[in-house]
Design an enzyme around this catalytic site. Structure first.
Site, PDB file in Angstrom:
ATOM      1  N   LYS A  35     -35.977 -18.604  48.256  1.00 22.99           N
ATOM      2  CA  LYS A  35     -35.583 -17.252  48.679  1.00 22.99           C
ATOM      3  C   LYS A  35     -34.637 -17.342  49.878  1.00 22.99           C
ATOM      4  O   LYS A  35     -34.541 -18.400  50.522  1.00 22.99           O
ATOM      5  CB  LYS A  35     -36.825 -16.432  49.034  1.00 22.99           C
ATOM      6  N   ARG A 131     -50.463  -7.286  54.176  1.00 17.64           N
ATOM      7  CA  ARG A 131     -49.032  -7.007  54.105  1.00 17.64           C
ATOM      8  C   ARG A 131     -48.698  -6.478  52.716  1.00 17.64           C
ATOM      9  O   ARG A 131     -48.135  -5.407  52.573  1.00 17.64           O
ATOM     10  CB  ARG A 131     -48.252  -8.292  54.421  1.00 17.64           C
ATOM     11  N   TYR A 255     -21.590 -16.913  80.691  1.00 16.87           N
ATOM     12  CA  TYR A 255     -21.894 -15.507  80.960  1.00 16.87           C
ATOM     13  C   TYR A 255     -23.055 -15.356  81.932  1.00 16.87           C
ATOM     14  O   TYR A 255     -24.095 -16.003  81.778  1.00 16.87           O
ATOM     15  CB  TYR A 255     -22.238 -14.778  79.654  1.00 16.87           C
ATOM     16  N   MET A 303     -20.790 -16.232  71.764  1.00 11.02           N
ATOM     17  CA  MET A 303     -20.634 -15.947  70.336  1.00 11.02           C
ATOM     18  C   MET A 303     -20.121 -17.163  69.563  1.00 11.02           C
ATOM     19  O   MET A 303     -20.612 -17.481  68.483  1.00 11.02           O
ATOM     20  CB  MET A 303     -19.688 -14.754  70.137  1.00 11.02           C
TER      21      MET A 303
HETATM   22  C1  LIG Z   1     -41.978 -17.514  51.500  1.00 12.66           C
HETATM   23  C2  LIG Z   1     -43.196 -17.588  50.680  1.00 12.66           C
HETATM   24  C3  LIG Z   1     -43.796 -18.826  50.404  1.00 12.66           C
HETATM   25  C4  LIG Z   1     -43.341 -20.125  51.037  1.00 12.66           C
HETATM   26  O1  LIG Z   1     -43.812 -20.167  52.365  1.00 12.66           O
HETATM   27  P1  LIG Z   1     -43.563 -21.438  53.303  1.00 12.66           P
HETATM   28  O2  LIG Z   1     -44.354 -21.155  54.517  1.00 12.66           O
HETATM   29  O3  LIG Z   1     -42.096 -21.466  53.585  1.00 12.66           O
HETATM   30  O4  LIG Z   1     -44.012 -22.615  52.537  1.00 12.66           O
HETATM   31  C5  LIG Z   1     -44.874 -18.844  49.546  1.00 12.66           C
HETATM   32  N1  LIG Z   1     -45.354 -17.687  49.006  1.00 12.66           N
HETATM   33  C6  LIG Z   1     -44.815 -16.480  49.261  1.00 12.66           C
HETATM   34  C7  LIG Z   1     -45.403 -15.266  48.660  1.00 12.66           C
HETATM   35  C8  LIG Z   1     -43.729 -16.391  50.116  1.00 12.66           C
HETATM   36  O5  LIG Z   1     -43.196 -15.198  50.380  1.00 12.66           O
END
Ligand SMILES: *Cc1c(COP(=O)(O)O)cnc(C)c1O
Length: 359
Positions: A35, A131, A255, A303
């Protein structure tokens, strides 16, 4: 030619890490979580690195899944957060995506959908993260409803941990026992392990693991852990020194003059900044390598540039190589100086950074 800021992505390391994740439960399946553009590494390139190897891929949304399919990825692709709108369902069915379901309302939506072929759904239980997911009380009902629908092919029982990266977490223990109690009487495959659980919690290794962060060579644990030592960093973020100056006591750098020299100081300006994804809130003292030698960031990250202490670095001139994190400096070591975790460092890398794939 041009600006040196580069993320070198090591596909051999990615494959090595996937094999390591797979090795803890070789008879089971490991879904490579790609993802968010493979945590900022480039989803299409990384998925192709595991083209004939990964059991499946996991993404956050249909846009990410379609990107992989259109690029030619043939393996199953799991939508970890399911569908967001009703009109995704026919697309999910036609592309043979696997799809999470996290509420009773979504099951009603599935029930009234017109699909060309039944879909594999992953029924998510909220075992304690609070969640996403069906409550433990409603879970059996949700399963039975889903099971009765002609739109549904296989069902996988799924949950996600809130605290798997803490050793001996009571929250994780509670989530495991909640999940086991409710799912015990349901005859279906199970998927509950993220990276931390895959690495550490043996009892969570069920039919499908869901490793993410570990595939990118970063440990979810702050403390030492046996498997963490075998991970290989996938992204090495580098740039170059583009200017060098000698400053004296009382001179401020960058800065707000956040850093003020307390003695003769050689300062190097490096071509990378927060618009590349290097965190602006990196503190003075954040580690960085110049010509392979360890030194520190001094002054606020701007930046397009940041400034480093070259006082004790040999051969520190314009063109010197700078490693922000990667093969020789773990992102996990940099992250606490930026009040964050490696996840945000990787996903924060922006389009302006050249990506170079090796292996
Ligand atoms: C992102 C995610 C994972 C992977 O999590 P990691 O901590 O990066 O291994 C697994 N399951 C779900 C539902 C996720 O959203």
């Amino acid at each position: 030619m041009g600006r040196a800021a580069t993320a070198t992505i090591n596909l051999d390391a990615f494959r090595h890490n996937y094999r390591l994740a797979k090795s803890v439960a070789p008879e089971q399946k490991a879904i490579a979580i790609v993802k968010a553009d493979a945590y900022g590494h480039g989803a299409v390139k990384l998925a192709f690195a595991l083209e004939n190897e990964a059991d499946a891929f996991g993404v956050a949304c249909i846009e990410e899944a379609i990107e992989l399919r259109e690029a030619g990825i043939k393996q199953p692709i799991l939508l970890l957060e399911g569908f967001f709108t009703e009109d995704e369902l026919p697309v999910i069915s036609d592309n043979n995506f696997w799809c999470a379901v996290h509420s009773l309302e979504q099951i009603d939506i599935i029930a009234r959908s017109q699909l060309n072929q039944p879909v594999n759904f992953w029924l998510k239980m909220d075992s304690g993260m609070h969640r996403l997911g069906v409550s433990p009380q409603d879970y059996r009902l949700a399963y039975d409803k889903l099971r009765s629908l002609p739109q549904v092919n296989e069902i996988v029982l799924m949950s996600h941990f809130a605290d798997a990266d803490a050793f001996g977490s009571a929250i994780t223990a509670q989530q495991i026992s909640c999940f086991e109690e409710i799912s015990r009487d349901i005859d279906a495959p199970v998927s509950i392990a993220n990276s931390a659980a895959t690495m550490e919690h043996t009892s969570t290794r069920r039919e499908f693991q869901r490793p993410g962060l570990m595939l990118y060579g970063s440990s979810p644990f702050e403390a030492a852990q046996p498997m963490a030592e075998q991970l290989q960093p996938v992204m090495t973020l580098t740039s170059e020194v583009i200017a060098v100056r000698e400053l004296g006591p009382g001179d401020g750098v960058g800065y707000g003059h956040r850093f003020v020299c307390d003695g003769p100081t050689k300062v190097g300006t490096v071509a990378i900044g927060y618009a590349d994804g290097y965190p602006r809130h990196a503190k003075d003292g954040t580690p960085v390598l110049v010509n392979g030698q360890r030194t520190r960031i001094i002054g606020r990250v701007s930046m397009d540039m940041l400034t480093v202490d070259l006082t004790h670095i040999d051969d520190a001139r314009v063109g010197a190589k700078v490693e922000l994190w990667g093969d020789n400096l773990l992102a996990a070591e940099v992250a606490p100086y930026c009040d964050t975790v490696p996840y945000t460092l990787f996903t924060g890398i922006t389009r302006r950074v050249h990506k170079k794939y090796i292996g």
